[in-house]
Design a protein around this motif. Structure first.
Motif, PDB file in Angstrom:
ATOM      1  N   GLN A   1       2.426  -1.420  -5.243  1.00  0.00           N
ATOM      2  CA  GLN A   1       1.473  -0.778  -4.335  1.00  0.00           C
ATOM      3  C   GLN A   1       2.129  -0.615  -2.962  1.00  0.00           C
ATOM      4  O   GLN A   1       2.644  -1.577  -2.401  1.00  0.00           O
ATOM      5  CB  GLN A   1       0.239  -1.655  -4.147  1.00  0.00           C
TER       6      GLN A   1
ATOM      7  N   TYR B   1       3.193   1.573   8.898  1.00  0.00           N
ATOM      8  CA  TYR B   1       2.267   2.168   9.865  1.00  0.00           C
ATOM      9  C   TYR B   1       3.033   3.287  10.559  1.00  0.00           C
ATOM     10  O   TYR B   1       3.989   3.039  11.283  1.00  0.00           O
ATOM     11  CB  TYR B   1       1.795   1.118  10.873  1.00  0.00           C
TER      12      TYR B   1
ATOM     13  N   ALA C   1       1.234   0.820   0.891  1.00  0.00           N
ATOM     14  CA  ALA C   1       0.158   1.263   1.789  1.00  0.00           C
ATOM     15  C   ALA C   1       0.767   1.944   3.005  1.00  0.00           C
ATOM     16  O   ALA C   1       1.701   1.424   3.606  1.00  0.00           O
ATOM     17  CB  ALA C   1      -0.650   0.050   2.236  1.00  0.00           C
TER      18      ALA C   1
ATOM     19  N   ALA D   1      -0.620  -5.427  -0.664  1.00  0.00           N
ATOM     20  CA  ALA D   1       0.353  -4.398  -1.064  1.00  0.00           C
ATOM     21  C   ALA D   1       1.772  -4.944  -0.979  1.00  0.00           C
ATOM     22  O   ALA D   1       2.066  -5.805  -0.150  1.00  0.00           O
ATOM     23  CB  ALA D   1       0.219  -3.181  -0.141  1.00  0.00           C
TER      24      ALA D   1
ATOM     25  N   ASP E   1      -0.559   3.554   6.582  1.00  0.00           N
ATOM     26  CA  ASP E   1      -1.658   3.819   7.510  1.00  0.00           C
ATOM     27  C   ASP E   1      -1.124   4.469   8.777  1.00  0.00           C
ATOM     28  O   ASP E   1       0.085   4.462   9.028  1.00  0.00           O
ATOM     29  CB  ASP E   1      -2.370   2.499   7.866  1.00  0.00           C
TER      30      ASP E   1
ATOM     31  N   ALA F   1       2.818  -4.880   8.516  1.00  0.00           N
ATOM     32  CA  ALA F   1       3.206  -3.484   8.274  1.00  0.00           C
ATOM     33  C   ALA F   1       4.453  -3.154   9.096  1.00  0.00           C
ATOM     34  O   ALA F   1       4.593  -3.614  10.227  1.00  0.00           O
ATOM     35  CB  ALA F   1       2.072  -2.546   8.665  1.00  0.00           C
TER      36      ALA F   1
ATOM     37  N   TYR G   1       4.393  -3.243  -0.075  1.00  0.00           N
ATOM     38  CA  TYR G   1       4.976  -2.739   1.161  1.00  0.00           C
ATOM     39  C   TYR G   1       3.889  -2.053   1.981  1.00  0.00           C
ATOM     40  O   TYR G   1       3.048  -1.340   1.424  1.00  0.00           O
ATOM     41  CB  TYR G   1       6.082  -1.713   0.875  1.00  0.00           C
ATOM     42  N   LYS G   2       3.941  -2.295   3.291  1.00  0.00           N
ATOM     43  CA  LYS G   2       2.978  -1.641   4.182  1.00  0.00           C
ATOM     44  C   LYS G   2       3.744  -0.961   5.315  1.00  0.00           C
ATOM     45  O   LYS G   2       4.650  -1.568   5.896  1.00  0.00           O
ATOM     46  CB  LYS G   2       2.030  -2.675   4.794  1.00  0.00           C
TER      47      LYS G   2
ATOM     48  N   ARG H   1      -3.074  -1.705  13.179  1.00  0.00           N
ATOM     49  CA  ARG H   1      -1.732  -2.033  12.724  1.00  0.00           C
ATOM     50  C   ARG H   1      -1.744  -3.467  12.264  1.00  0.00           C
ATOM     51  O   ARG H   1      -1.896  -4.368  13.087  1.00  0.00           O
ATOM     52  CB  ARG H   1      -0.830  -1.945  13.958  1.00  0.00           C
TER      53      ARG H   1
ATOM     54  N   ASP I   1      -2.253   6.609   1.237  1.00  0.00           N
ATOM     55  CA  ASP I   1      -2.286   6.690   2.694  1.00  0.00           C
ATOM     56  C   ASP I   1      -3.714   6.762   3.199  1.00  0.00           C
ATOM     57  O   ASP I   1      -4.634   7.155   2.473  1.00  0.00           O
ATOM     58  CB  ASP I   1      -1.442   7.871   3.217  1.00  0.00           C
TER      59      ASP I   1
ATOM     60  N   GLY J   1      -3.630  -0.930   4.261  1.00  0.00           N
ATOM     61  CA  GLY J   1      -2.951  -2.230   4.345  1.00  0.00           C
ATOM     62  C   GLY J   1      -3.876  -3.361   4.767  1.00  0.00           C
ATOM     63  O   GLY J   1      -3.619  -4.531   4.485  1.00  0.00           O
ATOM     64  N   SER J   2      -4.979  -3.025   5.421  1.00  0.00           N
ATOM     65  CA  SER J   2      -5.876  -4.085   5.913  1.00  0.00           C
ATOM     66  C   SER J   2      -7.005  -4.398   4.936  1.00  0.00           C
ATOM     67  O   SER J   2      -7.375  -5.551   4.761  1.00  0.00           O
ATOM     68  CB  SER J   2      -6.462  -3.696   7.280  1.00  0.00           C
TER      69      SER J   2
END
Ligand code: DC
Length: 210
Positions: free
Chosen positions: A2, A137, A4, A132, A6, A187, A134-135, A183, A120, A125-126
């Protein structure tokens, strides 16, 4: 897996996520498209965005499907109609409603179960994928994001109009009580203001391979 992604409106999240998805063989999920499709459905049903009771009721009786990347609401493909300025103007306050977020998050979680995805949005991520793998921002200055949007809509508005609309949406997305854009600490922050799309994709892939 997964992933994410953002960030605020116009930071290039979806274009970049699509390329990364292709390179890594993941499914790309545009969570904003689902909020947009539901907002459009409310407009078509003459339900006002501030009519919380009717929206809550509608959310309980609506079906969402994602088929080849297109969003279907009650069996109808809404994707061709979700990028209009009419939808863009209401989607942020609409998406601030708890019942709407609950509906979308439930869908996103069940749809992604047992799939490798890159998604996206604003709260991926939050809230949606807090664990996840990998995250990221993605950010950029308002000026640059407005310039990119303007090119996308083929200069059919003024830069100031777009800047105002983006700033308003940023403010709403960042200051709502549920699922606000923020953020998260884990991330990886990428300021894309002076980066090309290829550079951003490379940076993401580099961090994943690392
Ligand atoms: O990504 P986008 O600009 O198409 O998203 C449209 C709106 O949907 C955005 O202003 C806020 C909302 N949204 C959200 O609240 N949470 C998400 N995960 C994705 C989008």
């Amino acid at each position: 897996m997964q992933i994410a992604i953002d960030g605020p409106a116009g930071a290039g999240k979806s274009s970049i996520a699509k390329i990364v998805a292709q390179k890594l063989g993941l499914e790309y999920i545009d969570s904003g498209a689902i909020y947009r499709a539901l907002a459009k459905k409310m407009l078509d049903s003459n339900i006002k965005i501030e009519d919380y009771a009717s929206i809550k009721n509608a959310m309980e009786n609506i079906s969402i499907e994602l088929i080849n990347g297109d969003v279907f609401i009650n069996g109808v493909n809404f994707t061709p109609f979700i990028r209009s300025s009419e939808v863009t103007a209401v989607v942020s306050p609409f998406s601030a409603q708890t019942e709407v977020r609950r509906k979308v998050n439930f869908f996103l979680n069940s749809y992604s179960e047992n799939k490798s995805v890159i998604m996206d949005g604003r709260d991926i991520g939050s809230v949606v994928f807090p664990n996840a793998d990998y995250k990221f921002y993605l950010d950029a200055s308002v000026e640059e994001r407005a310039r990119r949007r303007l090119a996308e809509i083929q200069y059919s508005a003024s830069l100031d109009e777009i800047k105002e609309s983006i700033s308003k949406r940023d403010y709403n997305d960042e200051h709502r009580e549920v699922g606000a854009l923020k953020r998260v600490e884990d991330a990886i922050y990428i300021d894309t203001t002076e980066m090309s799309m290829e550079e951003v994709v490379d940076k993401i892939l580099f961090n994943i391979k690392k």
